[in-house]
Design a protein around this motif. Structure first.
Motif, PDB file in Angstrom:
ATOM      1  N   HIS A   1     -10.413   4.177   0.564  1.00  0.00           N
ATOM      2  CA  HIS A   1      -9.456   3.053  -0.865  1.00  0.00           C
ATOM      3  C   HIS A   1      -8.978   2.701  -0.187  1.00  0.00           C
ATOM      4  O   HIS A   1      -8.907   1.048  -0.154  1.00  0.00           O
ATOM      5  CB  HIS A   1      -9.627   3.945  -1.875  1.00  0.00           C
ATOM      6  N   SER A   2      -8.529   2.493   1.166  1.00  0.00           N
ATOM      7  CA  SER A   2      -7.328   2.062   2.046  1.00  0.00           C
ATOM      8  C   SER A   2      -8.118   1.378   2.965  1.00  0.00           C
ATOM      9  O   SER A   2      -7.806   0.592   2.880  1.00  0.00           O
ATOM     10  CB  SER A   2      -6.741   2.806   2.851  1.00  0.00           C
TER      11      SER A   2
ATOM     12  N   GLN B   1      -9.457   0.580  -7.145  1.00  0.00           N
ATOM     13  CA  GLN B   1      -8.090   0.995  -7.394  1.00  0.00           C
ATOM     14  C   GLN B   1      -7.725   1.970  -8.935  1.00  0.00           C
ATOM     15  O   GLN B   1      -6.728   3.071  -9.237  1.00  0.00           O
ATOM     16  CB  GLN B   1      -6.527   0.752  -7.275  1.00  0.00           C
TER      17      GLN B   1
ATOM     18  N   ARG C   1      -4.138   4.336  -4.067  1.00  0.00           N
ATOM     19  CA  ARG C   1      -5.156   5.426  -3.997  1.00  0.00           C
ATOM     20  C   ARG C   1      -4.841   5.386  -2.146  1.00  0.00           C
ATOM     21  O   ARG C   1      -5.149   4.012  -1.382  1.00  0.00           O
ATOM     22  CB  ARG C   1      -6.088   5.201  -4.036  1.00  0.00           C
ATOM     23  N   HIS C   2      -5.131   6.839  -1.732  1.00  0.00           N
ATOM     24  CA  HIS C   2      -4.429   6.207  -0.416  1.00  0.00           C
ATOM     25  C   HIS C   2      -6.303   7.003   0.592  1.00  0.00           C
ATOM     26  O   HIS C   2      -5.310   7.644   1.714  1.00  0.00           O
ATOM     27  CB  HIS C   2      -3.255   7.530   0.503  1.00  0.00           C
ATOM     28  N   SER C   3      -7.450   7.417  -0.059  1.00  0.00           N
ATOM     29  CA  SER C   3      -8.184   8.387   0.812  1.00  0.00           C
ATOM     30  C   SER C   3      -8.088   6.686   1.897  1.00  0.00           C
ATOM     31  O   SER C   3      -8.235   5.668   2.014  1.00  0.00           O
ATOM     32  CB  SER C   3      -8.594   8.276   0.016  1.00  0.00           C
ATOM     33  N   TRP C   4      -9.107   7.533   2.702  1.00  0.00           N
ATOM     34  CA  TRP C   4      -9.791   6.977   4.025  1.00  0.00           C
ATOM     35  C   TRP C   4     -10.712   5.280   3.344  1.00  0.00           C
ATOM     36  O   TRP C   4     -10.150   4.081   3.792  1.00  0.00           O
ATOM     37  CB  TRP C   4     -10.335   6.735   5.053  1.00  0.00           C
TER      38      TRP C   4
ATOM     39  N   TRP D   1       0.785  -1.692  -0.219  1.00  0.00           N
ATOM     40  CA  TRP D   1      -0.119  -0.191   0.090  1.00  0.00           C
ATOM     41  C   TRP D   1       1.094   1.771   0.240  1.00  0.00           C
ATOM     42  O   TRP D   1       0.302   1.485  -0.829  1.00  0.00           O
ATOM     43  CB  TRP D   1      -1.079  -0.718   1.401  1.00  0.00           C
ATOM     44  N   ALA D   2       1.874   1.424   0.475  1.00  0.00           N
ATOM     45  CA  ALA D   2       2.578   2.241   1.147  1.00  0.00           C
ATOM     46  C   ALA D   2       3.628   2.532  -0.615  1.00  0.00           C
ATOM     47  O   ALA D   2       3.733   3.975  -0.855  1.00  0.00           O
ATOM     48  CB  ALA D   2       3.892   1.677   1.916  1.00  0.00           C
TER      49      ALA D   2
END
Length: 198
Positions: A35-36, A115, A30-33, A24-25
């Motif tokens: 999508h995460s 994603q 995508r890093h929105s809450w 993920w990192a």
């Protein structure tokens, strides 16, 4: 059964995070809450479902080694038809049932929709673009580059994934339903089947 599963859920959560956090990192996801949360929820859901399938096969077999061997065979077959190696239209008609019962298919489809849906791409510095020869009199070796995918919807369409947001919720719901059915079958098998002691 419940105590065994609850202890192993903690192990699955920790090992799942050890695997998924670096992906993920580092992968530019995508890093929105939302999508995460969907990424981590689906990843842990797939780990739990696979664990319950392995547990069921071990309960059904006379020994844990046989159960692990059966799980390896089932896992290989699922990997062949989950939509990653063979896209849905390329799977032979007599194997399409395996596509629809493979839990990996639902997780993979959910990951892809999560994603790629609504994302835009560009072929920066022609990376990933196809060179197309366009010769002219002034430059006979002239080449123009064509970017095959302009957005995530193009990718989803090329591999023929159900690409609506509704399918993303269906995918995680089916994963949860498969886990529930597997847990019920584990409880049924552990209480009803007695293997002969030798």
């Amino acid at each position: 059964l419940i105590s065994m599963v609850s202890v192993n859920l903690q192990i699955l959560l920790v090992t799942g995070m050890i695997i998924m956090v670096p992906v993920w990192a580092s992968a530019g996801l995508r890093h929105s809450w939302y999508h995460s949360a969907y990424f981590f929820g689906t990843g842990i859901g797939l780990a739990v479902t696979d664990y319950l399938l392995l547990t069921l096969l071990c309960f059904l077999s006379t020994g844990a080694e046989m159960g692990n061997g059966l799980y390896a065979i089932v896992n290989i077959l699922q990997f062949m038809v989950n939509g990653f190696l063979l896209h849905r239209p390329d799977i032979p008609v007599y194997w399409i049932w395996a596509y629809w019962i493979a839990e990996q298919h639902y997780a993979l489809e959910g990951f892809l929709i999560n994603q790629l849906k609504g994302s835009d791409f560009d072929c920066h510095n022609n990376e990933g673009a196809f060179p197309i020869p366009v010769p002219s009199e002034a430059d006979p070796s002239r080449v123009q580059y064509y970017c095959a995918f302009e957005n995530g919807d193009d990718v989803l369409e090329s591999i023929e994934v159900h690409d609506s947001w509704v399918w993303k919720m269906i995918d995680i719901s089916v994963l949860f339903a498969i886990s529930s059915v597997l847990l019920f079958l584990c409880a049924l098998v552990i209480t009803k089947i007695r293997h002969i002691n030798r």
